[in-house]
Design a protein around this motif. Structure first.
Motif, PDB file in Angstrom:
ATOM      1  N   PHE A 119      26.583  39.084  45.223  1.00  0.00           N
ATOM      2  CA  PHE A 119      25.956  40.055  44.327  1.00  0.00           C
ATOM      3  C   PHE A 119      26.992  41.050  43.841  1.00  0.00           C
ATOM      4  CE2 PHE A 119      22.793  38.654  47.350  1.00  0.00           C
ATOM      5  CZ  PHE A 119      21.761  38.267  46.504  1.00  0.00           C
ATOM      6  N   GLN A 120      26.830  41.507  42.621  1.00  0.00           N
ATOM      7  CA  GLN A 120      27.649  42.629  42.156  1.00  0.00           C
ATOM      8  C   GLN A 120      26.928  43.898  42.605  1.00  0.00           C
ATOM      9  OE1 GLN A 120      28.934  42.247  38.000  1.00  0.00           O
ATOM     10  NE2 GLN A 120      28.222  40.150  38.074  1.00  0.00           N
ATOM     11  N   TYR A 121      27.679  44.847  43.140  1.00  0.00           N
ATOM     12  CA  TYR A 121      27.079  46.052  43.697  1.00  0.00           C
ATOM     13  C   TYR A 121      26.243  46.798  42.660  1.00  0.00           C
ATOM     14  CZ  TYR A 121      26.453  50.659  45.611  1.00  0.00           C
ATOM     15  OH  TYR A 121      25.883  51.832  46.033  1.00  0.00           O
ATOM     16  N   VAL A 155      33.338  51.050  40.872  1.00  0.00           N
ATOM     17  CA  VAL A 155      34.129  49.969  40.267  1.00  0.00           C
ATOM     18  C   VAL A 155      33.526  49.682  38.891  1.00  0.00           C
ATOM     19  CG1 VAL A 155      34.787  47.541  40.525  1.00  0.00           C
ATOM     20  CG2 VAL A 155      34.676  49.024  42.539  1.00  0.00           C
ATOM     21  N   PRO A 156      34.353  49.650  37.829  1.00  0.00           N
ATOM     22  CA  PRO A 156      33.777  49.398  36.493  1.00  0.00           C
ATOM     23  C   PRO A 156      33.050  48.051  36.437  1.00  0.00           C
ATOM     24  CG  PRO A 156      36.103  50.025  36.353  1.00  0.00           C
ATOM     25  CD  PRO A 156      35.807  49.839  37.803  1.00  0.00           C
ATOM     26  N   VAL A 180      30.327  42.263  45.893  1.00  0.00           N
ATOM     27  CA  VAL A 180      31.622  42.661  45.313  1.00  0.00           C
ATOM     28  C   VAL A 180      31.417  43.897  44.448  1.00  0.00           C
ATOM     29  CG1 VAL A 180      32.702  40.379  45.350  1.00  0.00           C
ATOM     30  CG2 VAL A 180      31.382  41.073  43.348  1.00  0.00           C
ATOM     31  N   GLY A 181      32.484  44.688  44.323  1.00  0.00           N
ATOM     32  CA  GLY A 181      32.406  45.887  43.475  1.00  0.00           C
ATOM     33  C   GLY A 181      31.752  47.064  44.167  1.00  0.00           C
ATOM     34  N   PHE A 182      31.757  47.062  45.513  1.00  0.00           N
ATOM     35  CA  PHE A 182      31.238  48.233  46.242  1.00  0.00           C
ATOM     36  C   PHE A 182      32.148  49.425  45.898  1.00  0.00           C
ATOM     37  CE2 PHE A 182      30.694  50.982  49.962  1.00  0.00           C
ATOM     38  CZ  PHE A 182      29.310  51.010  50.038  1.00  0.00           C
ATOM     39  N   PRO A 183      31.600  50.667  45.803  1.00  0.00           N
ATOM     40  CA  PRO A 183      32.445  51.802  45.434  1.00  0.00           C
ATOM     41  C   PRO A 183      33.690  51.885  46.309  1.00  0.00           C
ATOM     42  CG  PRO A 183      30.155  52.463  45.517  1.00  0.00           C
ATOM     43  CD  PRO A 183      30.198  51.045  45.990  1.00  0.00           C
ATOM     44  N   GLY A 184      34.830  52.089  45.668  1.00  0.00           N
ATOM     45  CA  GLY A 184      36.089  52.221  46.404  1.00  0.00           C
ATOM     46  C   GLY A 184      36.764  50.885  46.698  1.00  0.00           C
ATOM     47  N   VAL A 237      35.140  44.926  35.892  1.00  0.00           N
ATOM     48  CA  VAL A 237      35.902  44.498  37.075  1.00  0.00           C
ATOM     49  C   VAL A 237      34.962  43.804  38.065  1.00  0.00           C
ATOM     50  CG1 VAL A 237      37.348  45.301  38.994  1.00  0.00           C
ATOM     51  CG2 VAL A 237      37.544  46.374  36.746  1.00  0.00           C
ATOM     52  N   LYS A 238      33.787  44.377  38.237  1.00  0.00           N
ATOM     53  CA  LYS A 238      32.797  43.748  39.130  1.00  0.00           C
ATOM     54  C   LYS A 238      32.515  42.317  38.673  1.00  0.00           C
ATOM     55  CE  LYS A 238      29.800  47.651  39.951  1.00  0.00           C
ATOM     56  NZ  LYS A 238      28.483  48.187  39.654  1.00  0.00           N
ATOM     57  N   ALA A 239      32.302  42.178  37.352  1.00  0.00           N
ATOM     58  CA  ALA A 239      31.959  40.855  36.816  1.00  0.00           C
ATOM     59  C   ALA A 239      33.115  39.872  37.023  1.00  0.00           C
ATOM     60  CB  ALA A 239      31.603  40.966  35.339  1.00  0.00           C
ATOM     61  N   GLN A 240      34.368  40.348  36.810  1.00  0.00           N
ATOM     62  CA  GLN A 240      35.529  39.451  37.012  1.00  0.00           C
ATOM     63  C   GLN A 240      35.628  39.023  38.470  1.00  0.00           C
ATOM     64  OE1 GLN A 240      38.699  41.969  35.830  1.00  0.00           O
ATOM     65  NE2 GLN A 240      38.383  41.632  33.639  1.00  0.00           N
ATOM     66  N   ARG A 241      35.444  39.991  39.365  1.00  0.00           N
ATOM     67  CA  ARG A 241      35.548  39.661  40.798  1.00  0.00           C
ATOM     68  C   ARG A 241      34.451  38.677  41.202  1.00  0.00           C
ATOM     69  NH1 ARG A 241      37.132  45.723  43.093  1.00  0.00           N
ATOM     70  NH2 ARG A 241      39.210  45.694  42.168  1.00  0.00           N
TER      71      ARG A 241
END
Ligand code: SF4
Length: 450
Positions: free
Chosen positions: A342-344, A360-361, A314-318, A364-368
């Motif tokens: 995994f968080q990107y 992705v900030p 999750v949190g891959f760029p874009g 936001v990554k952590a929330q996702r």
């Protein structure tokens, strides 16, 4: 000193040197470690777990993510502090400047799969005590895994170019082992008491593409270096065979009947990584997730109790909110049994960093990540609950005075859950017993041996 394997005394009474070994990273790196250790042991070296007092230390590093790199550098730092004579190998060894930048005093730095170079560096730093009359190594080689299961590496490298991954840069293109060679290793392992073979590579379903599925003679018959053919042959060895890192290519369908017949375990470890076509495209991943859902449905028709494990990023760029919601919807529909997320991380050298996509900030990554794991946990809890009351074969990993720890066919070692087995009779490591499942939680099952 905690010796795993004591050094031999040679005919003239000298003791051979000892090597302390640190193995980091994925199962593929573990197989590399085993090869190096097997070679050193064959030459009479003692293997110890303690850096202190060893003649030198080998650190097999992992460089896949920045966090893995940090762990590798910390391990090298410990080895330098406690021993001072250190050889570095593995994925991070492909970037020697970085290692030498931190630790100019390391004896040698070699890349992944450079077994000979590692062994040559050991010879130079601590020459072996030669004794040609002693055969020190069991024919199956030395294993770092417990005796009852073993990883079986069928190829090296990868022909894919996923934009977040630097494995092809580190390990090169796909190089498959001939099928007969894989089978000979598998047979040796089984003869040595291994009850479960874990088939690994970077892309297991691509096995043999590079050698055009070449045949090699196995038990007087030609055997093709092809995923389905190899699965069939491994399925004849009479042990559990578990498939890791399989991509949902169409020909994977051919192995599902083998799972339904229990020739191989009804278990597929498929790294889907995402479900949004946009993100998958940016990741340069093969596959169309709609067709994949359709394929999963068909697999379950043929083999209803198939276990599907996967990993996601999750949190891959874009990645937008919409992409992420799509991923959650897909997950709800796919109902996978086991999932890692995994968080990107922007790995240095990965093409994804140069795609010009917005990062992705971290928050936001952590929330996702949190939402994703909560959604999957609900699925996993439900799926495990459905097993209560069933009788399942369980392989015992750790014996215990009253409760042993094991795994069902649905659980790979290290990454999946466990089955805790109460038993009146003593259970030994490697036993396969039938267990009546009495309760479940989010990840594990609890039952009694019958
Ligand atoms: S399939 Fe993709 S993620 Fe896996 S090793 Fe190959 S390039 Fe890396």
């Amino acid at each position: 000193m905690a010796l795993i394997d004591a050094p031999e005394q040679t005919a003239d009474g000298k003791t051979a040197p000892t090597v302390s070994f640190v193995s980091l990273g994925c199962p593929k790196a573990l197989v590399d470690s085993e090869r190096i250790l097997t070679q050193l042991r064959a030459e009479g070296y003692g293997i110890t777990r303690s850096h202190h007092g060893a003649d030198l230390v080998i650190v097999n590093t992992c460089g896949f993510l920045d966090s893995a790199k940090a762990e590798s550098l910390a391990a090298i730092g410990d080895a330098m502090a406690e021993n001072g004579k250190v050889i570095v190998t593995g994925c991070m060894g492909a970037q020697p400047e970085e290692i030498r930048g931190h630790f100019p005093g390391v004896l040698a730095v070699t890349g992944p799969q450079q077994y000979e170079t590692v062994v040559a560096a050991v010879h130079e730093a601590a020459p072996p005590a030669h004794d040609p009359f002693v055969d020190l190594v069991p024919p199956q080689g030395l294993k770092l895994t417990p005796r009852h299961y073993a990883y079986l590496k069928i190829s090296e490298g990868c022909n894919n170019r996923c934009s977040f991954c630097i494995i092809p840069q580190l390990r090169g293109d796909l190089v498959s082992r001939p099928a007969a060679e894989v089978m000979r290793e598998a047979e040796k392992l089984v003869k040595a008491g291994v009850k479960e073979l874990l088939v690994i590579s970077q892309d297991t379903s691509a096995y043999g593409v590079d050698i055009r599925y070449a045949e090699s003679p196995w038990r007087d018959q030609p055997l093709k270096a092809k995923f389905a053919d190899l699965s069939g042959a491994l399925g004849e060895l009479g042990v559990w065979v578990r498939m890791h890192y399989v991509y949902p290519y169409p020909h994977v369908d051919e192995v599902i009947p083998l799972m339904a017949e229990r020739k191989i375990l009804p278990y597929l470890d498929i790294p889907f990584q995402h479900a949004s076509p946009r993100v998958l495209k940016a990741m340069r991943r093969p596959g169309n997730q709609d067709k994949t859902l359709e394929r999963i449905r068909r697999w379950r028709e043929i083999c209803p109790d198939i276990t599907l494990r996967s990993t996601f990023i999750v949190g891959f760029p874009g990645e937008t909110d919409e992409d992420f919601e799509l991923l959650l919807d897909w997950l709800a529909e796919a109902q996978l049994d086991r999932v890692g997320c995994f968080q990107y991380e922007p790995v240095q050298g990965a093409t994804a960093n140069g795609l010009g996509l917005e990062a992705v900030p971290d928050t936001v990554k952590a929330q996702r990540h949190k939402r994703f794991m909560a959604a999957q946990q609900a699925i996993s809890t439900r799926k495990l609950k459905a097993k209560v009351g069933k009788r399942l074969p369980v392989i015992i990993d750790e014996a215990g005075p009253s409760v042993a720890k094991g795994r069902s066919m649905a659980d790979a070692p290290e990454i999946d859950g466990n089955v805790y087995v109460a038993s009146r009779r003593p259970l030994r490591q490697g036993d396969i017993v039938t267990v009546k499942i009495e309760r479940s939680d989010a990840y594990d099952l609890h039952g009694v041996a019958v």
